[in-house]
Design a protein around this motif. Structure first.
Motif, PDB file in Angstrom:
ATOM      1  N   TYR A 299       5.785   0.944  -3.929  1.00  0.00           N
ATOM      2  CA  TYR A 299       4.338   1.110  -3.787  1.00  0.00           C
ATOM      3  C   TYR A 299       3.612  -0.106  -4.342  1.00  0.00           C
ATOM      4  O   TYR A 299       2.723  -0.676  -3.691  1.00  0.00           O
TER       5      TYR A 299
ATOM      6  N   PRO B 146       5.807  10.293   0.200  1.00  0.00           N
ATOM      7  CA  PRO B 146       4.416  10.784   0.135  1.00  0.00           C
ATOM      8  C   PRO B 146       3.936  11.046  -1.287  1.00  0.00           C
ATOM      9  O   PRO B 146       2.789  10.739  -1.629  1.00  0.00           O
TER      10      PRO B 146
ATOM     11  N   PHE C  91       3.111   7.680  -3.164  1.00  0.00           N
ATOM     12  CA  PHE C  91       1.878   7.033  -2.727  1.00  0.00           C
ATOM     13  C   PHE C  91       0.650   7.845  -3.126  1.00  0.00           C
ATOM     14  O   PHE C  91      -0.427   7.279  -3.346  1.00  0.00           O
TER      15      PHE C  91
ATOM     16  N   ARG D  60       4.795   5.249   3.249  1.00  0.00           N
ATOM     17  CA  ARG D  60       4.047   6.393   2.735  1.00  0.00           C
ATOM     18  C   ARG D  60       4.619   7.693   3.297  1.00  0.00           C
ATOM     19  O   ARG D  60       4.655   8.714   2.595  1.00  0.00           O
TER      20      ARG D  60
ATOM     21  N   TYR E  62       3.049  -0.072   5.287  1.00  0.00           N
ATOM     22  CA  TYR E  62       2.467   0.857   4.317  1.00  0.00           C
ATOM     23  C   TYR E  62       2.562   2.297   4.836  1.00  0.00           C
ATOM     24  O   TYR E  62       2.946   3.214   4.100  1.00  0.00           O
TER      25      TYR E  62
END
Length: 216
Positions: A150, A57, A60, A53, A49
């Protein structure tokens, strides 16, 4: 001459670790090893995760806006309350209140079922939006590169956790009936302690999933 089976010494059941304190210590050690393996599993998921991420960015950050914070927070309170009931049940057994312990364990198991019901409602909502994992992703309102990744992580992480909750509900139910049947006492309640340790880990894992998926 007597056969080998006739002269073979009979080893008492469950005496491999010596006296009772040694056996209880071995049981707790085994559970700690098992819990460590569970922590390693979720650590790998949390690491994945974090890496993705960093790669996406914006995705997420926006993904959090499609999570139902109210339901996620409600589930957090449900699991925390359930863990408190398990701790109270262990204390009740230690003081000889088996009936109280059984009721508390049943309450904890029912809260686990409540958690699964709330999570199921969230899943139904995501399925309706077609926010599904992998190649099945077709959520038009969130159709940017990385969005399917995601939700894939979301389904995998929460799905594995939900499976652990199902197992935990089964364990708590069995412990409740054993407590009601007088299987535990102040001197011996190791299975209940081990079941409680597992349930507390399930709670702690959710306390990491909740902010990652709903708040941050």
């Amino acid at each position: 001459m007597p056969s080998d089976a006739a002269v073979r010494p009979v080893v008492p059941a469950a005496r491999h670790f010596g006296d009772e304190p040694a056996r209880q210590g071995a049981a707790h050690m085994g559970m700690w090893v098992f819990l460590a393996s569970e922590v390693m599993l979720f650590t790998a998921l949390f690491t994945a995760y974090a890496l993705y991420r960093l790669a996406y960015p914006e995705v997420f950050h926006l993904g959090r806006t499609y999570m139902d914070v109210t339901l996620g927070t409600a589930n957090t309170y449900v699991l925390v309350c359930s863990s408190i009931l398990v701790a109270l049940a262990i204390a009740a057994v230690r003081s000889g209140r088996d009936l109280v312990a059984s009721v508390l364990l049943i309450g904890a198991a029912l809260l686990g079922v409540c958690f699964l019901s709330i999570k199921g409602a969230e899943y139904v909502h995501h399925i309706h939006d077609q926010a599904l994992p992998g190649a099945h992703y077709a959520f038009e309102k969130f159709a940017i590169p990385g969005a399917s990744l995601y939700f894939t992580l979301y389904w995998v992480m929460t799905g594995i956790h939900a499976l652990h909750v199902v197992v935990g509900v089964g364990v708590l139910s069995v412990m409740a009936f054993r407590a009601l049947g007088g299987s535990f006492s102040a001197a011996y309640h190791t299975p209940l302690e081990l079941g409680g340790m597992y349930w507390h880990l399930v709670d702690v894992i959710w306390l990491f999933l909740w902010p990652l998926l709903y708040l941050v």
